[in-house]
Design an enzyme around this catalytic site. Sequence first.
Site, mmCIF file in Angstrom:
data_model
loop_
_atom_site.group_PDB
_atom_site.id
_atom_site.type_symbol
_atom_site.label_atom_id
_atom_site.label_comp_id
_atom_site.label_asym_id
_atom_site.label_seq_id
_atom_site.Cartn_x
_atom_site.Cartn_y
_atom_site.Cartn_z
ATOM 1 N N GLY A 175 -11.065 20.000 36.086
ATOM 2 C CA GLY A 175 -10.919 20.263 34.660
ATOM 3 C C GLY A 175 -9.555 20.855 34.342
ATOM 4 N N VAL A 219 6.282 26.000 40.438
ATOM 5 C CA VAL A 219 6.389 25.345 41.745
ATOM 6 C C VAL A 219 7.709 24.596 41.846
ATOM 7 C CG1 VAL A 219 5.455 23.477 43.169
ATOM 8 C CG2 VAL A 219 3.907 25.168 42.158
ATOM 9 N N VAL A 220 8.030 23.818 40.830
ATOM 10 C CA VAL A 220 9.248 23.000 40.853
ATOM 11 C C VAL A 220 10.486 23.887 40.898
ATOM 12 C CG1 VAL A 220 10.644 21.350 39.550
ATOM 13 C CG2 VAL A 220 8.163 21.039 39.708
ATOM 14 N N ILE A 225 -10.729 27.407 33.459
ATOM 15 C CA ILE A 225 -11.027 28.277 32.327
ATOM 16 C C ILE A 225 -12.297 29.078 32.577
ATOM 17 C CG2 ILE A 225 -9.893 26.704 30.707
ATOM 18 C CD1 ILE A 225 -12.765 26.067 29.636
ATOM 19 N N ASP A 226 -13.163 28.605 33.478
ATOM 20 C CA ASP A 226 -14.426 29.284 33.757
ATOM 21 C C ASP A 226 -14.246 30.579 34.555
ATOM 22 O OD1 ASP A 226 -15.480 26.988 32.620
ATOM 23 O OD2 ASP A 226 -15.905 26.042 34.539
ATOM 24 N N ARG A 254 -26.320 34.747 7.754
ATOM 25 C CA ARG A 254 -26.752 33.849 8.825
ATOM 26 C C ARG A 254 -26.488 34.421 10.214
ATOM 27 N NH1 ARG A 254 -24.209 28.187 6.561
ATOM 28 N NH2 ARG A 254 -25.900 27.628 5.134
ATOM 29 N N ARG A 268 -19.684 26.514 32.851
ATOM 30 C CA ARG A 268 -20.615 25.935 33.824
ATOM 31 C C ARG A 268 -21.734 26.942 34.113
ATOM 32 N NH1 ARG A 268 -17.703 22.959 38.771
ATOM 33 N NH2 ARG A 268 -16.683 24.970 38.973
ATOM 34 N N ARG A 284 -27.811 28.996 12.756
ATOM 35 C CA ARG A 284 -27.120 27.731 13.002
ATOM 36 C C ARG A 284 -26.581 27.714 14.434
ATOM 37 N NH1 ARG A 284 -29.413 26.777 9.073
ATOM 38 N NH2 ARG A 284 -28.673 25.934 7.079
ATOM 39 N N GLN A 331 -12.164 24.564 23.886
ATOM 40 C CA GLN A 331 -11.827 25.723 24.719
ATOM 41 C C GLN A 331 -10.823 25.389 25.820
ATOM 42 O OE1 GLN A 331 -15.825 27.993 25.516
ATOM 43 N NE2 GLN A 331 -16.311 25.961 24.725
#
Length: 353
Positions: free
Chosen positions: A14, A26-27, A129-130, A165, A174, A247, A255
Amino acid sequence: MEKFRRIGVLTSGGDAPGMNAAVRAVVRTALDKGVEVVGIYGGYKGMIDDDMKVLAPRHVSNIIARGGTFLYSARCDEFRYEEGMQKAIANCKNRGIDGVIAIGGDGTFRGATDLSNRGLPTIGIPGSIDNDVTATDYCIGFDTAMNTVVEMCDRLRDTCDSHDRCSVVEVMGRHAGHIALRTAVACGASAVCINELPFDEEACFARLIEEKNSGKHCFIVIVAEGNGDYAERLTERIEAATGIESRFTRLGHVQRGGKPTLEDRLAASRMGQKAVECLLAGQSNVVVCQRGYDIVTYDINYAQNIDRMYKKKLTDEQIAALDPKEREEMEAFCQMRAEQIQDLYDLVYEMAR
């Protein structure tokens, strides 16, 4: 240093904001040390398809602020098999690549181990991102994703407040609740549901009713995506149990996008620099991790065992087979991670009172 004339860099799994910043680091670090860098496009699939080219400074100019990955990313089932791995390694040798830096999550690191075990030195950089690579305190992309969630929840709060609401918001991660927990604190959520800890529906309903009776007009409940369709079902149950119009919102892949935050640009730059230094120093099959402020390395096999132990994917036989000292270290590490999760979970509900 003489052994490495040219190294490869790829992004896999991902995408995560900050991957471009890591490639840039890195480069620039490699070129500063007189080593050429080959960009491998599309992750391990690009390695098999020989989709590569030498990167010059102009290729990484002005990419530090770009989300996604200009090297692209793809899943590659072919790389799971020996024939695919050998084809990838042959292409690297034909290109004169002496080592590889792979940026991604746990699946990326499994591929890095496969390359290292077959004679192509490889270093891993955690990009997810997790933030679900247990061995590191921080994965590239985590901060940007959380800031996106906070911004979206702040917008939802505006409309919730106008209509009395409750918004039940599903966030990514995940089976890891890191995004959900931290954004729940930052957004002033009334409740949070994650995989790592049990969720008390009745207590959630009671809290929402109490807040409503105290005069509150808007409510946020955050649910980690690893719970399947539970967030949608919870939305219906909240309305039925509390009388609060509710809702459901799934933030989804929004994200993953956006300009990386300062935190992600800084972490990516430091990890990218460290990965090159480790590779040129002769290290292989290690993952670059952040522990506190320090950038350190762990053997990938060790890091993966910690990850599997924390996620309860190791069998009793596999745990018993571990070196006793390493097992003790891993168990302490996993306990620390579990306590961090509990502390944040408790904070959500303390702030909701």
